[in-house]
Write a protein that holds these residues in place. Structure first.
Motif, short mmCIF file in Angstrom:
data_model
loop_
_atom_site.label_atom_id
_atom_site.label_comp_id
_atom_site.label_asym_id
_atom_site.label_seq_id
_atom_site.Cartn_x
_atom_site.Cartn_y
_atom_site.Cartn_z
N ALA A 3 0.83 -1.20 0.00
CA ALA A 3 0.00 0.00 0.00
C ALA A 3 0.87 1.25 0.00
CB ALA A 3 -0.93 -0.01 1.20
N ASN A 4 1.98 1.20 0.73
CA ASN A 4 2.91 2.32 0.78
C ASN A 4 3.56 2.54 -0.59
OD1 ASN A 4 4.31 4.46 1.93
ND2 ASN A 4 6.01 3.15 2.55
N ASP A 5 3.93 1.44 -1.26
CA ASP A 5 4.51 1.54 -2.61
C ASP A 5 3.51 2.14 -3.58
OD1 ASP A 5 6.84 0.40 -1.66
OD2 ASP A 5 6.38 -1.60 -2.44
N GLU A 6 2.27 1.71 -3.48
CA GLU A 6 1.22 2.22 -4.36
C GLU A 6 1.01 3.72 -4.12
OE1 GLU A 6 -1.77 2.15 -7.30
OE2 GLU A 6 -0.28 0.66 -6.78
N ALA A 7 1.00 4.13 -2.87
CA ALA A 7 0.84 5.54 -2.55
C ALA A 7 2.01 6.36 -3.08
CB ALA A 7 0.71 5.73 -1.04
N THR A 8 3.21 5.83 -2.96
CA THR A 8 4.40 6.52 -3.47
C THR A 8 4.32 6.66 -4.99
OG1 THR A 8 5.75 5.71 -1.64
CG2 THR A 8 6.92 6.40 -3.62
N ARG A 9 3.91 5.59 -5.66
CA ARG A 9 3.77 5.64 -7.12
C ARG A 9 2.76 6.70 -7.54
NH1 ARG A 9 1.58 0.49 -8.39
NH2 ARG A 9 1.32 1.27 -10.49
N LYS A 10 1.66 6.77 -6.80
CA LYS A 10 0.62 7.75 -7.14
C LYS A 10 1.12 9.18 -6.93
CE LYS A 10 -3.45 4.91 -6.63
NZ LYS A 10 -4.73 4.68 -5.96
#
Length: 97
Positions: A3-10
Motif C-alpha cells: 500500500a505504501n509503494d502504491e501511494a508513493t507511485r501515485k
C-alpha cells in the motif's frame, strides 16, 4: 508495504504531471482517480523523467570509468613494449611522446 509503494507511485505520478501542468492539478487528481490509463500515463512520465535525469550521471560516470580502464591498458602496453624493445620501464603513465 504494498500500500505504501502504491501511494508513493501515485504521488510520483501526480507530481510529474503537475510539474508539467500546474494549472490543471485538480483535473489531474480527478482523472487519476477515474482512469487507470491516465494514471499509467502519469506514472510513465514520472519513470521517463527519472530515467532522463539518470542518463547524464550514469553516462559521465561510465565514460570516466572506461577512460581510466583504457588508460591503464595503454600504460601497461607502453611498459610491455618498452621492455620488449629494451627500453626499460617505458615512459610512465599518461605520456604520449
Amino acid at each position: 508495504m504494498a500500500a505504501n509503494d502504491e501511494a508513493t507511485r501515485k504521488v510520483q505520478a501526480f507530481s510529474a504531471a503537475a510539474r508539467r501542468f500546474p494549472h490543471a492539478e485538480l483535473s489531474i487528481r480527478r482523472l487519476m482517480g477515474r482512469s487507470e490509463d491516465f494514471f499509467e500515463l502519469c506514472e510513465d512520465l514520472a519513470e521517463a523523467e527519472r530515467a532522463l535525469a539518470n542518463v547524464a550521471e550514469t553516462t559521465a560516470a561510465l565514460c570516466e570509468e572506461r577512460r581510466r580502464e583504457w588508460q591503464e591498458v595503454i600504460d601497461h602496453l607502453v611498459n610491455d613494449i618498452a621492455e620488449a624493445i629494451g627500453g626499460g620501464e617505458g615512459r610512465g603513465p599518461h605520456t604520449t611522446e
